[in-house]
Design an enzyme around this catalytic site. Structure first.
Site, PDB file in Angstrom:
ATOM      1  N   LYS A 104       0.876  -1.190   0.000  1.00 33.50           N
ATOM      2  CA  LYS A 104       0.000   0.000   0.000  1.00 33.50           C
ATOM      3  C   LYS A 104       0.899   1.221   0.000  1.00 33.50           C
ATOM      4  O   LYS A 104       1.997   1.202   0.541  1.00 33.50           O
ATOM      5  CB  LYS A 104      -0.889   0.011   1.234  1.00 33.50           C
ATOM      6  CG  LYS A 104      -1.976   1.074   1.229  1.00 33.50           C
ATOM      7  CD  LYS A 104      -3.094   0.761   0.250  1.00 33.50           C
ATOM      8  CE  LYS A 104      -4.365   0.505   0.938  1.00 33.50           C
ATOM      9  NZ  LYS A 104      -5.373  -0.199   0.238  1.00 33.50           N
ATOM     10  N   GLY A 222     -20.218   7.102   2.747  1.00 36.13           N
ATOM     11  CA  GLY A 222     -19.201   7.216   1.699  1.00 36.13           C
ATOM     12  C   GLY A 222     -19.891   7.031   0.363  1.00 36.13           C
ATOM     13  O   GLY A 222     -20.608   6.049   0.168  1.00 36.13           O
ATOM     14  N   GLY A 224     -18.139   7.530  -2.701  1.00 37.10           N
ATOM     15  CA  GLY A 224     -17.112   7.512  -3.744  1.00 37.10           C
ATOM     16  C   GLY A 224     -17.321   6.269  -4.593  1.00 37.10           C
ATOM     17  O   GLY A 224     -18.431   5.733  -4.665  1.00 37.10           O
ATOM     18  N   ASN A 225     -16.271   5.784  -5.204  1.00 34.89           N
ATOM     19  CA  ASN A 225     -16.382   4.642  -6.103  1.00 34.89           C
ATOM     20  C   ASN A 225     -16.979   3.420  -5.403  1.00 34.89           C
ATOM     21  O   ASN A 225     -17.869   2.753  -5.921  1.00 34.89           O
ATOM     22  CB  ASN A 225     -14.985   4.338  -6.661  1.00 34.89           C
ATOM     23  CG  ASN A 225     -15.009   3.171  -7.601  1.00 34.89           C
ATOM     24  OD1 ASN A 225     -15.837   3.117  -8.500  1.00 34.89           O
ATOM     25  ND2 ASN A 225     -14.145   2.217  -7.374  1.00 34.89           N
TER      26      ASN A 225
HETATM   27  N1  GLU Z   1      -7.326  -0.119  -2.941  1.00 28.15           N
HETATM   28  C1  GLU Z   1      -8.083  -1.338  -3.024  1.00 28.15           C
HETATM   29  C2  GLU Z   1      -8.026  -2.088  -1.710  1.00 28.15           C
HETATM   30  O1  GLU Z   1      -7.781  -1.526  -0.665  1.00 28.15           O
HETATM   31  C3  GLU Z   1      -7.675  -2.178  -4.232  1.00 28.15           C
HETATM   32  C4  GLU Z   1      -6.263  -2.652  -4.243  1.00 28.15           C
HETATM   33  C5  GLU Z   1      -5.830  -3.272  -5.547  1.00 28.15           C
HETATM   34  O2  GLU Z   1      -6.653  -3.447  -6.422  1.00 28.15           O
HETATM   35  O3  GLU Z   1      -4.654  -3.584  -5.656  1.00 28.15           O
HETATM   36  O4  GLU Z   1      -8.306  -3.257  -1.650  1.00 28.15           O
END
Ligand code: GLU
Length: 426
Positions: A104, A222, A224-225
């Site tokens: 992340k 929320g 958002g997407n």
């Molecule tokens: N940001 C999303 C999550 O927290 C997707 C991560 C990804 O697709 O690599 O799961």
């Protein structure tokens, strides 16, 4: 909760699960620590001056495959937060059964105050700084909070440029496989994948509990997407979406004490038009003010609904408000929205909480399909993608559900056991 202790709280929680189930302490401790956390300076020319933002990429664990996880742009981003989020990604990829590890990253910035040009420069500069540690077989970033396909497209483009300048021999399709959540050479269905996966999990849970969707009132925090697609697809599946909110607050519509379901596509159009949900009172085909009410995000969490969907940031249900939560089911569509103490307290009271590493794993599962599509240099059909994703989510839910029955424990502990079983046994 102080934002600088999310990682430690999560670490402690996993260590105590390890103790309870006799998981080798040394192996577990070694797993919990990220492999590395890369910290970079991201200078951007803001016209009158150059401002340097702080960027991060936490590469947590690669036992099951390349590091995988999103990038967020938010003022709250810090080293501790990306460490925690990357640990959760390691667990999430294992729960949903894809050959990726966890990672992340992000930048501590409020993207809403930047112009589009500045945002592009920020995104490209970040990639220039981390280009050596990412790649289709090393670490595969994706969107997260406040990042989207457009931002990922700039990043992919910058990465391809850098690879060209370095005389790289990697074929173009594999360079595209370095990022997921793209619009160019992306996956049809990836945008809605997280919400779609969450609704699949909700439907499976409803079957287990013999709940009729039309009897269930749902509130989503929320828009958002993740929150929007969850709300839209859940309402199309027959659930009553009675409250939604964004960072500025939420809306409900009532007739006396009775909630009136919102028309989610109309609410969406209204938000597009007005910039926020504030002021949008929509139901039954028209946006109006009759019966509509504005509520705060705090109020939304405490509404007398059946199902609560926190789909924004972490730690919104915590020691301060857990006594006031009335929902009987919570689906964690954000990462870490229910603090460990609140999770424990509410579970004891009989609330069923589907943990983030299962509930929102549809996003990264969609990312895996996108990565595979790029690696194979193919173009998948949306219909096939969603069918495959549905199966993956149903399997992940079934595994966790069965583990929770077997161990007579809650769904969070069960997902930890499913994940650790895979990660530590390789
Ligand atoms: N940001 C999303 C999550 O927290 C997707 C991560 C990804 O697709 O690599 O799961």
């Amino acid at each position: 909760m102080n934002n600088s202790d999310v990682y430690n709280k999560s670490r402690e929680e996993l260590l105590s699960v390890g103790k309870k189930y006799n998981i080798a302490q040394d192996k577990l401790e070694e797993f919990l620590e990220p492999d590395r956390v890369v910290e970079v300076k991201v200078p951007v020319n803001l016209g009158t001056q150059v401002v340097t933002f702080k960027g991060y990429r936490s590469q947590h664990n690669k036992n099951l495959g390349p590091y995988k996880g999103g990038l967020r742009f938010h003022p709250r981003v810090n080293k501790d937060e990306v460490m925690a989020l990357s640990l959760w990604m390691s667990l999430k990829t294992a729960v949903v059964g894809i050959p990726f590890g966890g990672g992340k990253g992000g930048i501590a910035v409020d993207p809403k105050v930047l112009s589009e040009k500045q945002l592009e420069e920020l995104s490209r500069e970040y990639v220039r700084k981390i280009s050596e540690v990412i790649g289709y077989d090393k670490d595969v970033p994706a969107p997260d909070v406040n990042t989207n396909p457009k931002i990922i497209d700039w990043m992919t483009d910058e990465f391809i440029k850098i690879s060209g300048m370095n005389g790289g021999k990697t074929p173009l399709n594999k360079l595209f496989a370095t990022f997921t959540g793209k619009s160019k050479n992306g996956l049809e269905g990836r945008t809605e994948a997280t919400g779609f996966g969450g609704v699949t999990v909700l439907k499976e849970l409803a079957k287990k509990l013999n709940l009729e969707p039309k009897t269930q009132n749902v509130a989503v925090m929320g828009f958002g997407n993740v929150g929007f697609y969850f709300a839209d697809l859940a309402s199309k599946s027959g659930f009553n979406l009675v409250a939604v909110s964004d960072s500025k607050g939420g809306i409900i519509k009532k007739n006396g004490e009775k909630f009136i379901p919102l028309d989610i596509p109309l609410v969406y159009d209204c938000k597009q038009e007005k910039g926020s949900l504030a002021g949008c009172y929509c139901a039954g085909g028209v946006c109006d003010t009759r019966g509509g009410q504005m509520i705060t995000n705090e109020e939304l969490l405490e509404l007398p609904v059946d199902i609560l969907i926190p789909a924004a940031l972490e730690d919104v249900i915590n020691e301060n408000n857990m006594q006031n939560i009335k929902a009987k089911i919570i689906i964690e569509m954000a990462n870490g929205p229910v603090s460990p103490t609140a999770y424990h307290y509410l579970t004891e009271k009989g609330v069923i909480i589907v943990p983030d590493i299962l509930a929102n794993s549809g996003g990264v599962a969609g990312s895996y399909i996108e990565w595979e599509q790029n690696m194979e240099d193919k173009k998948y059909k949306k219909e096939d993608v969603l069918k495959r994703l549905e199966k993956m989510m149903q399997n992940a839910f079934e595994n966790v559900w069965n583990e929770s029955k077997k161990q007579k424990t809650d769904l969070k502990e069960a997902s930890y056991l499913v994940a650790l079983g895979k990660i530590l046994s390789v």
